[in-house]
Design a protein around this motif. Sequence first.
Motif, PDB file in Angstrom:
ATOM      1  N   PRO B 376       0.834  -1.198   0.000  1.00  0.00           N
ATOM      2  CA  PRO B 376       0.000   0.000   0.000  1.00  0.00           C
ATOM      3  C   PRO B 376       0.873   1.255   0.000  1.00  0.00           C
ATOM      4  N   ALA B 377       0.432   2.249  -0.734  1.00  0.00           N
ATOM      5  CA  ALA B 377       1.225   3.464  -0.848  1.00  0.00           C
ATOM      6  C   ALA B 377       0.318   4.654  -1.064  1.00  0.00           C
ATOM      7  N   ALA B 378       0.788   5.795  -0.608  1.00  0.00           N
ATOM      8  CA  ALA B 378       0.125   7.054  -0.949  1.00  0.00           C
ATOM      9  C   ALA B 378       0.973   7.733  -2.011  1.00  0.00           C
ATOM     10  N   VAL B 379       0.485   8.806  -2.598  1.00  0.00           N
ATOM     11  CA  VAL B 379       1.292   9.565  -3.543  1.00  0.00           C
ATOM     12  C   VAL B 379       1.341  11.012  -3.065  1.00  0.00           C
ATOM     13  N   LEU B 380       2.196  11.805  -3.703  1.00  0.00           N
ATOM     14  CA  LEU B 380       2.450  13.162  -3.211  1.00  0.00           C
ATOM     15  C   LEU B 380       1.186  14.013  -3.044  1.00  0.00           C
ATOM     16  N   PRO B 381       0.362  14.151  -4.071  1.00  0.00           N
ATOM     17  CA  PRO B 381      -0.796  15.024  -3.876  1.00  0.00           C
ATOM     18  C   PRO B 381      -1.741  14.508  -2.788  1.00  0.00           C
ATOM     19  N   VAL B 382      -1.815  13.185  -2.656  1.00  0.00           N
ATOM     20  CA  VAL B 382      -2.653  12.608  -1.612  1.00  0.00           C
ATOM     21  C   VAL B 382      -2.102  12.981  -0.239  1.00  0.00           C
ATOM     22  N   GLN B 383      -0.775  12.923  -0.107  1.00  0.00           N
ATOM     23  CA  GLN B 383      -0.151  13.282   1.159  1.00  0.00           C
ATOM     24  C   GLN B 383      -0.462  14.735   1.518  1.00  0.00           C
ATOM     25  N   ILE B 384      -0.421  15.585   0.509  1.00  0.00           N
ATOM     26  CA  ILE B 384      -0.736  17.002   0.737  1.00  0.00           C
ATOM     27  C   ILE B 384      -2.175  17.132   1.233  1.00  0.00           C
ATOM     28  N   TYR B 385      -3.054  16.417   0.560  1.00  0.00           N
ATOM     29  CA  TYR B 385      -4.472  16.461   0.926  1.00  0.00           C
ATOM     30  C   TYR B 385      -4.677  15.979   2.357  1.00  0.00           C
ATOM     31  N   LEU B 386      -4.025  14.892   2.716  1.00  0.00           N
ATOM     32  CA  LEU B 386      -4.215  14.332   4.059  1.00  0.00           C
ATOM     33  C   LEU B 386      -3.658  15.271   5.128  1.00  0.00           C
ATOM     34  N   TRP B 387      -2.495  15.840   4.864  1.00  0.00           N
ATOM     35  CA  TRP B 387      -1.907  16.739   5.858  1.00  0.00           C
ATOM     36  C   TRP B 387      -2.722  18.016   6.002  1.00  0.00           C
ATOM     37  N   ALA B 388      -3.234  18.513   4.880  1.00  0.00           N
ATOM     38  CA  ALA B 388      -4.024  19.743   4.943  1.00  0.00           C
ATOM     39  C   ALA B 388      -5.262  19.529   5.794  1.00  0.00           C
ATOM     40  N   ASP B 389      -5.663  18.288   5.927  1.00  0.00           N
ATOM     41  CA  ASP B 389      -6.897  17.966   6.638  1.00  0.00           C
ATOM     42  C   ASP B 389      -6.638  17.559   8.092  1.00  0.00           C
ATOM     43  N   SER B 390      -5.380  17.587   8.533  1.00  0.00           N
ATOM     44  CA  SER B 390      -5.085  17.135   9.891  1.00  0.00           C
ATOM     45  C   SER B 390      -5.251  18.280  10.882  1.00  0.00           C
ATOM     46  N   PRO B 391      -5.744  17.977  12.094  1.00  0.00           N
ATOM     47  CA  PRO B 391      -6.007  19.056  13.053  1.00  0.00           C
ATOM     48  C   PRO B 391      -4.749  19.751  13.567  1.00  0.00           C
ATOM     49  N   GLU B 392      -3.638  19.035  13.729  1.00  0.00           N
ATOM     50  CA  GLU B 392      -2.469  19.637  14.350  1.00  0.00           C
ATOM     51  C   GLU B 392      -1.933  20.797  13.521  1.00  0.00           C
ATOM     52  N   ARG B 393      -1.646  21.899  14.230  1.00  0.00           N
ATOM     53  CA  ARG B 393      -1.204  23.109  13.554  1.00  0.00           C
ATOM     54  C   ARG B 393       0.092  22.877  12.770  1.00  0.00           C
TER      55      ARG B 393
ATOM     56  N   GLU C 224     -21.833  25.429   3.092  1.00  0.00           N
ATOM     57  CA  GLU C 224     -21.135  24.149   3.126  1.00  0.00           C
ATOM     58  C   GLU C 224     -19.666  24.377   2.825  1.00  0.00           C
ATOM     59  N   ALA C 225     -18.824  24.106   3.819  1.00  0.00           N
ATOM     60  CA  ALA C 225     -17.417  24.505   3.692  1.00  0.00           C
ATOM     61  C   ALA C 225     -16.518  23.337   3.341  1.00  0.00           C
ATOM     62  N   GLY C 226     -17.109  22.232   2.922  1.00  0.00           N
ATOM     63  CA  GLY C 226     -16.259  21.101   2.553  1.00  0.00           C
ATOM     64  C   GLY C 226     -15.866  20.304   3.779  1.00  0.00           C
ATOM     65  N   GLU C 227     -15.185  19.187   3.531  1.00  0.00           N
ATOM     66  CA  GLU C 227     -14.832  18.284   4.626  1.00  0.00           C
ATOM     67  C   GLU C 227     -13.622  18.768   5.401  1.00  0.00           C
ATOM     68  N   ASN C 228     -12.954  19.791   4.879  1.00  0.00           N
ATOM     69  CA  ASN C 228     -11.702  20.201   5.497  1.00  0.00           C
ATOM     70  C   ASN C 228     -11.946  21.175   6.644  1.00  0.00           C
ATOM     71  N   ASP C 229     -11.837  20.661   7.870  1.00  0.00           N
ATOM     72  CA  ASP C 229     -12.137  21.491   9.026  1.00  0.00           C
ATOM     73  C   ASP C 229     -11.101  22.586   9.239  1.00  0.00           C
ATOM     74  N   ASN C 230      -9.861  22.343   8.805  1.00  0.00           N
ATOM     75  CA  ASN C 230      -8.844  23.392   8.918  1.00  0.00           C
ATOM     76  C   ASN C 230      -9.245  24.637   8.153  1.00  0.00           C
ATOM     77  N   LEU C 231      -9.886  24.389   7.015  1.00  0.00           N
ATOM     78  CA  LEU C 231     -10.319  25.493   6.177  1.00  0.00           C
ATOM     79  C   LEU C 231     -11.344  26.338   6.925  1.00  0.00           C
ATOM     80  N   ILE C 232     -12.252  25.662   7.619  1.00  0.00           N
ATOM     81  CA  ILE C 232     -13.270  26.388   8.373  1.00  0.00           C
ATOM     82  C   ILE C 232     -12.598  27.249   9.440  1.00  0.00           C
ATOM     83  N   VAL C 233     -11.611  26.666  10.122  1.00  0.00           N
ATOM     84  CA  VAL C 233     -10.911  27.424  11.175  1.00  0.00           C
ATOM     85  C   VAL C 233     -10.289  28.684  10.585  1.00  0.00           C
ATOM     86  N   GLN C 234      -9.663  28.539   9.410  1.00  0.00           N
ATOM     87  CA  GLN C 234      -9.044  29.719   8.787  1.00  0.00           C
ATOM     88  C   GLN C 234     -10.077  30.756   8.395  1.00  0.00           C
TER      89      GLN C 234
END
Lengths: 296, 428, 347
Positions: B376-393, C224-234
């Motif tokens: 199993p592997a991720a790719v670069l844009p997917v990694q960006i997407y996942l990190w952008a969605d993570s709660p940690e600042r 509807e702000a999408g699934e990205n909660d970070n975006l909402i915070v910003q």
Amino acid sequence: MELTSNQTHPAFPTLLSGAVHQESEQTRSQAYTTGRKTVGTPFVDKPRMTCRDVEVYYGEKCAINKISIDVGCNEVLAMIGPSGCGKSTFLRCLNRMNDTVPSCRVVGSICLDETDIYHPSVDVVPLRAQVGMVFQKPNPFPKSIYDNVAYGPRIHGLTKNKVELDEIVETSLIKAGLWEEVKDRLLEPGTGLSGGQQQRLCIARAIAVSPEVILMDEPCSALDPIATARVEELIAELRTQFSIVIVTHAMQQAARVSQRTAYFHLGDLIEVGATDKIFTNPKHRLTEDYITGRFG
Amino acid sequence: MHTTMETPATTTNLLHPSKRLRQRYRAERWFKRLGLLAIVLSLAFIAFLFFSIFSDGYTAFKQSYIALDVNFAAEEFTQAKLAHANFPGLVKKAMHSMFPEVDSRRGKKELESLVSPSAAYKLQDMVEEDPKIIGTTQKVWVLAGDDVDMLLKGKIDRKEKQSNRRLKDNQLAWIDRLISDKKLEQKFNWNFFTAGDSREPELAGIWGAVKGSFLTLLITLTLSFPIGVASAVYLEEFAPENKWTDLIEININNLAAVPSIIFGLLGLAIFINFWGLPRSTPIVGGLVLSLMTLPTIIIAGRASLKSVPPSIREAALGVGASKMQTVIHHVLPLAMPGMLTGTIIGMAQALGETAPLLMIGMVAFIVDIPGSITDPAAVLPVQIYLWADSPERAFTEKTSAAIMILLTFLVFMNSLAVYLRKKFETKW
Amino acid sequence: MKVTSILAAGALTLAITAPAMAARDYISIVGSSTVYPFATVVAEQFGKTTGSKTPKIESTGSGGGFKLFCGGVGVNFPDITNASRAIKPSEMKTCAENGVKDIIEVKIGYDGIVLANAKSAAPLQLTRKDIFLALAKDVPDPANPEKIIANPYKTWKEVNSSLPATKIEVLGPPPTSGTRDAFVELVMDAGCETFPSIKAMKKSDEKAFKAVCQTVREDGGYVEAGENDNLIVQKLQANPDAVGIFGFSFLDQNTDVIQGSIIEGEKPTFEEIAKGTYPVSRPLFFYVKKAHVDVIPGMKGYLAEFASEKAWGQDGYLADKGMIPMPQDERKKYGEVISSLKTMEMK
């Protein structure tokens, strides 16, 4: 591809009658029937190539209309005529270059040393090695000068080793009168040569596979007068070893290089004869009109 | 230049162009200005994009480390397996020994949180690599927690009220003491280039995604380049011209415009559900992206085959080359730069694609570096997407850094395409 | 040429790895994006400390997770699915039809859904009724509560005179999100039922009840702000008048820039949610395919890691990531479910 002497081809009566109708409208000279009789001496003794009742169609359109002519050994046959008269089309039938045009169809017989080149079992690859071609615009491969000349012998397997190949390249370039100019830069690209040199390189490429006939389709039309003169000299030299068929627009050129001249007009072969005769004393009115500049 | 029929062309007329001519020049000037404005605007947007990504992301290439004096006491390693030793305990003890004055349970917990949970993994690796260090005390630089890192990078405001800060006043005091003792430093973040994904921002790296992208693109290239080139050659050089080939051509052009997610659905249905290939793997990703890239390559390939002058074909046929020899020896080499350009552009598209990968499960949390095309592997844009969605600042800077890496690859690939085009441009 | 060598390398790679396809030596997990940040921490911890392969976790949403999970038994189907709601009877049925009969249900903790706005604005004190009136598409007519009219409220003050006179602008997740489902159920439905006439409707005409209570306005009040909660915070930082809806973990990570709104007098803090006094919280689950437990390596280890005190306990690392732990007795109950691999009853 059997030989038919009938006035209408049994297989394509409608096509032919259509073509006839078209031409009788276009022509301002006297009306004629299909396969207008050629004036002069189209046939020679011991011909290299014989063409009998050759018709060429592009789809429905008839481009060549029942032409019969011979190409002799060690002669230069010039083909002249106004644009669109079918001389280039006919030239391209002689080594089946027209095969690449999907809509093109050839009827009649063209024989090289008594072999019908349009026979279904004839392979065009060796045919084109025996009937070489030089084109209007110099078209060397974008490879080195050496590889340009060596390409034909290589694909036909004419040599056993590098030494033999080197020999062929050298003799071909010598025959084409290019050796002295390029012998120090054989590995430089052929496209870097001047226009006239490129055309002579193309001639060297054609003769490297030792053809019997060389077809030249307006070989000097893209060249300056000095390069033209050089190529014309070359043609005269090459005649000793090959049969040459040359299409040209320059009547002076035809007069200078050829032994026999054929005049084409709207898909018909009007007149064939010894070059000096044609230019001094044409028998047909159309030929006369053309060479005196009243027409075409 | 005759402007009007009445006035003869005099020098005066040439020096004083007519109204009509002036209008023409004015229109020309305006057109030039508008064009320039468009270019300047788009450059400004690009500059802004690059600037914002860079200013957010450059900090990710440094990471904060804390120096710990870890006592690998022999009594800690009594278990049968080294891995079962209490490595987090070693880290905690080392922290406590640095700040002996902290004695409350809560205080100790706050102190421990300054160090990344990954510190324990590091100690484990050290011991497993060289068991001889058991019984010694070693100075070890371990990763600081993401909050400490954010503070050092100025992304946590010290002036904020304590209740609103993720680091409390006592933690700030400890951090300041560590800094003055030279036990807390920012170092170049090699880990970012060698590690896989992680839920701890300080531990997360891009290598897993880079390798995933590489394996996926390898499959894509292996499949789509030969198939694409062969199709282009067949359609352009050999196929008869009839309604079937017309239909095929129309369909290929259509496929190039199909939204990429459709290919993902197709891949899910065929490669995973029907063929039973494993989900989330580069092989499936590569297959799906090949489907997506093929039309691009075929179209570019046909265009570059068309641009080979017919005189070259005639020349080859004229010396008795067969159709196949003509194509292989002459036409294809001349068309190759154009085909490669098309392929590289297709690959660059594939590199930036996430939508189709979503359907085949490549948008996933994958820590282990993929070793083969069936891992199993991720790719670069997917990694960006996942990190952008993570709660940690702290993932914000990682996201920008990953975008920088992706952009670097894209710029490199596109420059290669331009270089190839320039290098092999029209040699006939 | 170089191309050929690349092709050769590719072919070689294919040839070498072909046999590896037969089995799967890592755990495959799918499901809720809310559980994703927690499950990934456990997976990483499990992978790093045991030396086993780290489980692969896809964030597919709860519904998408069940669809994959219930697809069948075998290495091509996921072993575990995370969910921010309990499995539905219809999903159980699909599972059963595809041969997935033994499912272990594990509750792992709670998640709070918070409304928050920027620190630069005053914190909001809301009731669920206020939120319903502010966000529903149709609301009862204030003059005649029996009649349902299109939502007339433009500002919070119109909804409740104690609220500020700012425009209603709420950024929230789209309908595909589990957070949205939970928000509708826990806030909108509850706010809706404060109106006796609508509450009566629940029994008489459930469809109409759902239509009134669960339809969110589409005139710009709810974005509807999408699934990205970070975006909402910003976006909240940029616009102090806006209010955002997201999971507690995002509030927890951004306490310096945003503040949680007080709902029914309760602040959205870790303690309040854990105590159960904060009204908008929901349980989180994962579901395990029993048939896979002994087949896929590491399954038991992963489950044990999840159920350990250092993970889901009061001071466990999941709590650090913002998950609200279960009380002691619930942890014990689900710990036993895991150790005994007790399956659910199929309905």
